[in-house]
Design an enzyme around this catalytic site. Structure first.
Site, PDB file in Angstrom:
ATOM      1  N   PHE A  77      19.101  43.799  38.870  1.00 23.60           N
ATOM      2  CA  PHE A  77      19.388  45.156  39.333  1.00 23.60           C
ATOM      3  C   PHE A  77      19.192  46.139  38.195  1.00 23.60           C
ATOM      4  O   PHE A  77      19.702  45.927  37.090  1.00 23.60           O
ATOM      5  CB  PHE A  77      20.837  45.264  39.844  1.00 23.60           C
ATOM      6  CG  PHE A  77      21.025  44.595  41.181  1.00 23.60           C
ATOM      7  CD1 PHE A  77      21.045  43.220  41.276  1.00 23.60           C
ATOM      8  CD2 PHE A  77      21.166  45.350  42.336  1.00 23.60           C
ATOM      9  CE1 PHE A  77      21.195  42.593  42.504  1.00 23.60           C
ATOM     10  CE2 PHE A  77      21.309  44.733  43.569  1.00 23.60           C
ATOM     11  CZ  PHE A  77      21.329  43.356  43.653  1.00 23.60           C
ATOM     12  N   ALA A  78      18.450  47.212  38.502  1.00 22.73           N
ATOM     13  CA  ALA A  78      18.270  48.273  37.520  1.00 22.73           C
ATOM     14  C   ALA A  78      18.503  49.594  38.240  1.00 22.73           C
ATOM     15  O   ALA A  78      17.575  50.232  38.733  1.00 22.73           O
ATOM     16  CB  ALA A  78      16.875  48.204  36.915  1.00 22.73           C
ATOM     17  N   ASP A 167      22.047  39.642  35.054  1.00 22.16           N
ATOM     18  CA  ASP A 167      22.208  41.001  34.530  1.00 22.16           C
ATOM     19  C   ASP A 167      20.875  41.457  33.941  1.00 22.16           C
ATOM     20  O   ASP A 167      20.083  40.630  33.476  1.00 22.16           O
ATOM     21  CB  ASP A 167      23.248  41.014  33.402  1.00 22.16           C
ATOM     22  CG  ASP A 167      24.640  41.372  33.895  1.00 22.16           C
ATOM     23  OD1 ASP A 167      24.876  41.326  35.116  1.00 22.16           O
ATOM     24  OD2 ASP A 167      25.492  41.703  33.029  1.00 22.16           O
ATOM     25  N   HIS A 189      31.237  31.605  30.536  1.00 24.94           N
ATOM     26  CA  HIS A 189      31.312  32.912  29.883  1.00 24.94           C
ATOM     27  C   HIS A 189      31.406  32.716  28.364  1.00 24.94           C
ATOM     28  O   HIS A 189      32.230  31.930  27.902  1.00 24.94           O
ATOM     29  CB  HIS A 189      32.542  33.652  30.402  1.00 24.94           C
ATOM     30  CG  HIS A 189      32.570  35.102  30.033  1.00 24.94           C
ATOM     31  ND1 HIS A 189      32.675  35.526  28.725  1.00 24.94           N
ATOM     32  CD2 HIS A 189      32.498  36.216  30.793  1.00 24.94           C
ATOM     33  CE1 HIS A 189      32.679  36.851  28.710  1.00 24.94           C
ATOM     34  NE2 HIS A 189      32.569  37.292  29.942  1.00 24.94           N
ATOM     35  N   THR A 201      40.517  35.162  32.241  1.00 23.95           N
ATOM     36  CA  THR A 201      40.865  36.471  32.820  1.00 23.95           C
ATOM     37  C   THR A 201      40.549  36.520  34.311  1.00 23.95           C
ATOM     38  O   THR A 201      39.892  37.430  34.803  1.00 23.95           O
ATOM     39  CB  THR A 201      40.151  37.614  32.078  1.00 23.95           C
ATOM     40  OG1 THR A 201      38.737  37.329  32.070  1.00 23.95           O
ATOM     41  CG2 THR A 201      40.632  37.737  30.658  1.00 23.95           C
ATOM     42  N   GLU A 259      32.727  39.687  39.130  1.00 22.84           N
ATOM     43  CA  GLU A 259      32.910  38.483  38.309  1.00 22.84           C
ATOM     44  C   GLU A 259      34.204  37.751  38.696  1.00 22.84           C
ATOM     45  O   GLU A 259      34.253  36.522  38.705  1.00 22.84           O
ATOM     46  CB  GLU A 259      32.933  38.841  36.820  1.00 22.84           C
ATOM     47  CG  GLU A 259      33.019  37.634  35.915  1.00 22.84           C
ATOM     48  CD  GLU A 259      32.886  38.001  34.433  1.00 22.84           C
ATOM     49  OE1 GLU A 259      31.766  37.964  33.915  1.00 22.84           O
ATOM     50  OE2 GLU A 259      33.925  38.346  33.825  1.00 22.84           O
ATOM     51  N   ASP A 282      26.068  36.517  23.472  1.00 24.42           N
ATOM     52  CA  ASP A 282      26.137  37.858  22.917  1.00 24.42           C
ATOM     53  C   ASP A 282      26.346  37.691  21.420  1.00 24.42           C
ATOM     54  O   ASP A 282      27.358  37.116  20.992  1.00 24.42           O
ATOM     55  CB  ASP A 282      27.313  38.612  23.560  1.00 24.42           C
ATOM     56  CG  ASP A 282      27.363  40.060  23.135  1.00 24.42           C
ATOM     57  OD1 ASP A 282      26.880  40.385  22.017  1.00 24.42           O
ATOM     58  OD2 ASP A 282      27.871  40.887  23.904  1.00 24.42           O
TER      59      ASP A 282
HETATM   60  C1  5GW Z   1      26.730  51.412  34.613  1.00 22.95           C
HETATM   61  C2  5GW Z   1      27.874  51.795  33.934  1.00 22.95           C
HETATM   62  C3  5GW Z   1      28.853  50.862  33.664  1.00 22.95           C
HETATM   63  C4  5GW Z   1      28.679  49.561  34.076  1.00 22.95           C
HETATM   64  C5  5GW Z   1      27.527  49.179  34.770  1.00 22.95           C
HETATM   65  C6  5GW Z   1      26.554  50.108  35.051  1.00 22.95           C
HETATM   66  C7  5GW Z   1      25.331  49.708  35.742  1.00 22.95           C
HETATM   67  C8  5GW Z   1      25.091  48.342  35.981  1.00 22.95           C
HETATM   68  C9  5GW Z   1      24.330  50.645  36.135  1.00 22.95           C
HETATM   69  O1  5GW Z   1      24.433  51.885  35.993  1.00 22.95           O
HETATM   70  N1  5GW Z   1      23.179  50.201  36.705  1.00 22.95           N
HETATM   71  C10 5GW Z   1      22.967  48.872  36.930  1.00 22.95           C
HETATM   72  O2  5GW Z   1      21.893  48.501  37.414  1.00 22.95           O
HETATM   73  N2  5GW Z   1      23.941  47.957  36.602  1.00 22.95           N
HETATM   74  C11 5GW Z   1      23.705  46.538  36.895  1.00 22.95           C
HETATM   75  O3  5GW Z   1      24.910  45.813  36.872  1.00 22.95           O
HETATM   76  C12 5GW Z   1      22.808  45.922  35.821  1.00 22.95           C
HETATM   77  O4  5GW Z   1      22.024  44.898  36.405  1.00 22.95           O
HETATM   78  C13 5GW Z   1      23.824  45.344  34.869  1.00 22.95           C
HETATM   79  O5  5GW Z   1      23.279  44.339  34.046  1.00 22.95           O
HETATM   80  C14 5GW Z   1      24.884  44.838  35.828  1.00 22.95           C
HETATM   81  C15 5GW Z   1      26.265  44.644  35.236  1.00 22.95           C
HETATM   82  O6  5GW Z   1      26.642  45.766  34.465  1.00 22.95           O
HETATM   83  P1  5GW Z   1      26.747  45.642  32.889  1.00 22.95           P
HETATM   84  O7  5GW Z   1      25.625  44.789  32.395  1.00 22.95           O
HETATM   85  O8  5GW Z   1      26.842  47.000  32.281  1.00 22.95           O
HETATM   86  O9  5GW Z   1      28.111  44.878  32.691  1.00 22.95           O
HETATM   87  P2  5GW Z   1      28.550  44.090  31.359  1.00 22.95           P
HETATM   88  O10 5GW Z   1      29.861  43.462  31.723  1.00 22.95           O
HETATM   89  O11 5GW Z   1      27.504  43.064  31.039  1.00 22.95           O
HETATM   90  O12 5GW Z   1      28.664  45.118  30.263  1.00 22.95           O
HETATM   91 MN    MN Z   2      25.448  42.920  31.282  1.00 18.12          MN
END
Ligand code: 5GW
Ligand code: MN
Length: 309
Positions: A77-78, A167, A189, A201, A259, A282
Site C-alpha cells: 500500500f502506498a 509494508d 516482530h 504488546t 497488527e 530495523d
Molecule cells: C501515515 C501516517 C502514519 C502512519 C501510517 C501512514 C501511512 C501508511 C500512509 O500515509 N500511507 C500508507 O500507505 N501507509 C501504509 O501503511 C504503508 O504501506 C505503510 O508501510 C503501512 C503501515 O504504516 P507504517 O509503515 O507507517 O507503520 P510502521 O509501524 O511501520 O511505522
Molecule cells: Mn512500516
C-alpha cells in the site's frame, strides 16, 4: 577422568546403536530442505518451522516450487505521501524477491500517476489498484485488511497462488524466496523475538475484539509482513476486518491497530510457517550476531515530513 571416559563410551555406543535414526533424520532433513541452527529456535511448539538462514536448502525448494509453476502476489500500500517509498521497494524487490519465480506486484494507491516507472524482469508484472484514502493514518493502516480481502476474492484468487502482504516503507537487502511460502505465515516482530509472553504488546482490553488473555499467545508478530495461500489470506483478512469494524462500532481501536488483530488471529489460527526477524528488521535495533542476514529492512522515515501529508 573416569566419568568422562564413561560418557564418551556411552556416546559411542549410542551412535553405533542409533546411527540409522540419526542418519535417516539427516538425510530426510536434507531432502526436505531443512537444516538445524543450534543458536536459535527453529521450530514452534506445534512443530512448524521458524525460517532462519541456514535452516533450509533454497536450491531444493526452488526446484520444488518451479515444478509447481507457482505465481506469487506481493501486495503493498502506498497511500498519500507513502508513494515516495515505492521506487526503492520495487527496485530492491526486483533484485531479491522470489528470484526465478513468477511475481505480480499489486500496488494499492490513491495516486496512480505517482507510481514510479520501474523496469521489471520477465514474468514479473505490476498491477496498480486505485483505492480511496482515509484522513486518519490509523485507518489507512487498518483498511488494508478490508482491501486485501476484497481483491483476494475478486482478483488475486484467479491470478496468484500465494500472497505476501508487506509494508512499503521497506527495502529488500537480501534474498526473500520460496522458503517463506506456506498456507499461512507470519513474521516475528523484530522488537519482541526474544521477549516473554507477558511483555508482548497484545491488545489487553477485553472490550476490544483483538483482546488476547494473559495466558494465551506464542509469539508477537509484525504487521509488516504476513501471507499465505490466497484462500488463507482471504480468511485472515476477513476475520481481522470484521473485528476492526466491530471495534469501530463499539468506539474502541486496538492498541496497534491491525497488527493487534493479526496477533489475535494467529493465537487461534496457528501459522503453518514463521519467519525470523531476518525477514523484517530495523537497523535502529542494532545488528545482533544471530541475524546472519537482514533481508527486508525498514527505511528510516521522517515522521513529521511524511505522515498525513
Ligand atoms: C501515515 C501516517 C502514519 C502512519 C501510517 C501512514 C501511512 C501508511 C500512509 O500515509 N500511507 C500508507 O500507505 N501507509 C501504509 O501503511 C504503508 O504501506 C505503510 O508501510 C503501512 C503501515 O504504516 P507504517 O509503515 O507507517 O507503520 P510502521 O509501524 O511501520 O511505522
Ligand atoms: Mn512500516
Amino acid at each position: 577422568m573416569l566419568k568422562d571416559k564413561g560418557k564418551r563410551r556411552w556416546v559411542k555406543s549410542y551412535l553405533r546403536k542409533h546411527f540409522h535414526i540419526l542418519g535417516c533424520t539427516v538425510v530426510l532433513s536434507f531432502s526436505l530442505g531443512y537444516f538445524w541452527r543450534p543458536d536459535v529456535l527453529v521450530m514452534t511448539p506445534w512443530f512448524v518451522p521458524i525460517v532462519w538462514e541456514g535452516t533450509y536448502n533454497l536450491e531444493i525448494l526452488n526446484e520444488q516450487f518451479q515444478q509447481r509453476n507457482i505465481t506469487v502476489g506481493l501486495t503493498v500500500f502506498a497511500i498519500k505521501k507513502y508513494v515516495v517509498f515505492l521506487k526503492t521497494f520495487l527496485e530492491t524487490a526486483e533484485m531479491y524477491f522470489m528470484v526465478g519465480h513468477k511475481v505480480n506486484y499489486y500496488i494499492f494507491t490513491d495516486r496512480p500517476q505517482e507510481v514510479p516507472k520501474v523496469e521489471f524482469k520477465e514474468e514479473r508484472n505490476v498491477v496498480v489498484l486505485q483505492v480511496q484514502n482515509y484522513p486518519r493514518w490509523e485507518e489507512i493502516s487498518m483498511r488494508r485488511m478490508e482491501m486485501i480481502n476484497h481483491f483476494s476474492q475478486k482478483q488475486f484468487i484467479n491470478e496468484v497462488d500465494y500472497l505476501v502482504c508487506a509494508d512499503v516503507d521497506m527495502r529488500f537487502n537480501d534474498l526473500v524466496g520460496v522458503e517463506i511460502l506456506s498456507n499461512l505465515f507470519g513474521t516475528l516482530h523484530p522488537g519482541f523475538y526474544t521477549a516473554e509472553r507477558q511483555s508482548f504488546t497484545y491488545e489487553r482490553r477485553p472490550a476490544s475484539q483483538a483482546y488476547v488473555p494473559p495466558d494465551k499467545g506464542d509469539f508477537y508478530y509484525a504487521g509488516g509482513l504476513f501471507g499465505g495461500t490466497v484462500k488463507e489470506v482471504y480468511k485472515l483478512t476477513k476475520k481481522c476486518h470484521e473485528a476492526i469494524m466491530v471495534d469501530k462500532d463499539n468506539g474502541i481501536e486496538a492498541i496497534w491497530q491491525e497488527e493487534s488483530h493479526l496477533n489475535k488471529y494467529f493465537v487461534y489460527h496457528k501459522p503453518t510457517k514463521i519467519l525470523s526477524p531476518e525477514y523484517l528488521w530495523d537497523d535502529s535495533l542494532g545488528r545482533p550476531q544471530i541475524l546472519r542476514k537482514r533481508r527486508f529492512l525498514a527505511v528510516p522515515k521522517d515522521h513529521d515530513a511524511i505522515k498525513n501529508k
